[in-house]
Design a protein around this motif. Structure first.
Motif, PDB file in Angstrom:
ATOM      1  N   THR A 187       1.674   2.135  -2.012  1.00  0.00           N
ATOM      2  CA  THR A 187       1.359   0.802  -2.546  1.00  0.00           C
ATOM      3  C   THR A 187       0.849  -0.171  -1.479  1.00  0.00           C
ATOM      4  N   ALA A 222      -5.107  -0.127  -9.928  1.00  0.00           N
ATOM      5  CA  ALA A 222      -4.171   0.997  -9.989  1.00  0.00           C
ATOM      6  C   ALA A 222      -3.449   1.017 -11.336  1.00  0.00           C
ATOM      7  N   GLU A 225      -6.566  -4.126  -5.832  1.00  0.00           N
ATOM      8  CA  GLU A 225      -6.136  -2.719  -5.808  1.00  0.00           C
ATOM      9  C   GLU A 225      -4.988  -2.475  -6.775  1.00  0.00           C
ATOM     10  N   ARG A 226      -3.988  -3.377  -6.738  1.00  0.00           N
ATOM     11  CA  ARG A 226      -2.823  -3.216  -7.591  1.00  0.00           C
ATOM     12  C   ARG A 226      -3.242  -3.267  -9.064  1.00  0.00           C
ATOM     13  N   ILE A 265      -2.588   3.963  -4.131  1.00  0.00           N
ATOM     14  CA  ILE A 265      -3.799   3.143  -3.897  1.00  0.00           C
ATOM     15  C   ILE A 265      -4.621   3.637  -2.706  1.00  0.00           C
TER      16      ILE A 265
END
Ligand SMILES: [Zn+2]
Length: 362
Positions: free
Chosen positions: A219, A339, A335-336, A347
């Protein structure tokens, strides 16, 4: 007269052998067949007009016939020679032209070759998501700001109300150059630069790369992308912040999306709030396919980012009077979000440049 008969016989032999070429029409022949025919004609030409041919023999006879007959005989040999040569030349020319055209045609388009399919590229999942969000904000009157990734301490910390020794410097530890520059640890630096350049009122979003001194794991990565939003004008309140964040999330995830704000702390906003939105997969129920929903871990909510009212010290740093102007800011990581939306469990995949992974996001 023996010599004359010999010449006429020679012409007869040529005509018998050459007969099949007289009305030759190469159209429709394959290139290979036409080339074989031309080779036959060439061989025939050598046999009938070459040094050892009957024609060459006849020419030698001219000197041997009696002087009275010589003129007439010479004339005959010449006529026969001219006739043979011109007939062969005509066929050679016809075949030669046909072959040359056929070769050109073959070079131009060889239909037996497999076609070359162009390899069409596509966008990275982060770029796809960033562009979707940019489109939403442009449609509600925001402009897109971009700025440098290498910053001074002043823009990355001081101007954002994070003075030397402030605990937030610890959590936003970044990379430094030996000349005292830092890779920006948040896109909030763009707020400062945009307000310095354009003044207020202002409505911008700033998408871009940011850096943190994090050890990569499922993460965390030391470089990721944020989108920062800023709105400063007279009379801007927390209600505008909530309305704006809710509106863009609805446009991205659907009309039934709801948001919630939880009190929090950030140095550059006061008051500050973290914001969540109802899960796009289970629509806030926490259950999907009669099991615990994965993106929201069964809670029905997805935590997305931080927000708040721009701190008066930040406005003062860019010479804006906080008694007259107020504003809100918010930011979140791409990114989060990507994802969660694309069910990516790690990631780091997004930066491995593995085509097998990236091809899934056409
Ligand atoms: Zn869910």
């Amino acid at each position: 007269m023996e010599a004359k008969e010999q010449v006429l016989e020679m012409r007869g032999a040529f005509e018998t052998e050459f007969g099949r070429f007289v009305d030759l029409n190469p159209d429709g022949q394959s290139l290979t067949d036409a080339e074989a025919l031309l080779r036959e004609v060439d061989a025939l030409k050598v046999r009938h007009t070459g040094k050892k041919s009957a024609l060459a023999e006849s020419k030698k006879l001219i000197g041997k016939v009696s002087p009275e007959e010589r003129g007439e005989f010479g004339q005959l040999v010449q006529t026969v020679e001219k006739d043979i040569v011109s007939q062969i030349d005509a066929v050679e020319a016809k075949l030669g032209e046909y072959i040359s055209n056929a070769r050109t045609e073959l070079d131009r388009l060889d239909v037996t070759l497999p076609g070359r399919r162009p390899r069409v590229g596509h966008l990275h999942p982060i770029t796809i998501l960033r562009q979707k969000i940019e489109d939403i904000f442009v449609s509600i009157g925001y402009s897109i700001e971009d700025d440098r990734e290498i910053e001074t301490d002043y823009y990355n910390f001081d101007a954002l109300n994070i003075p030397e020794g402030h605990p937030a410097r610890e959590s936003q530890d970044t990379f430094y150059t030996t000349e005292g520059f830092a890779l920006r640890s948040q896109t909030s630096t763009v707020q400062i630069r945009a307000m310095e350049r354009r003044g207020v009122p202002i409505r911008i979003i700033a998408p871009g790369k940011v850096f943190r001194r994090d050890t990569p794991d499922m993460t965390h990565v030391p470089m990721f992308h944020q989108i920062e939003g800023l709105c400063v004008d007279k009379g801007i309140t927390m209600a505008h912040l909530k309305g704006t964040v809710t509106e863009w999330l609805k446009r991205l995830f659907g009309e039934d999306t709801v948001t919630r704000f939880r009190p929090s702390y950030f140095p550059f906003t006061e008051p500050s709030a973290e914001f969540d939105f109802s899960c796009f997969k289970c629509h806030g129920t926490g259950q999907f396919d009669s099991a615990r929903c994965r993106p929201c871990k069964g809670s029905g909510w997805i935590e997305l980012g931080g927000s708040g009212m721009v701190h008066p010290n930040v406005l003062k740093a860019v010479s804006v009077d906080p008694q007259v102007y107020s504003g809100f800011a918010f930011g979140f990581g791409l990114e989060r979000m990507a994802a969660l939306m694309y069910s990516i469990d790690d990631i780091r995949h997004m930066f491995d440049n593995d085509v097998r992974f990236l091809e899934q996001f056409r």
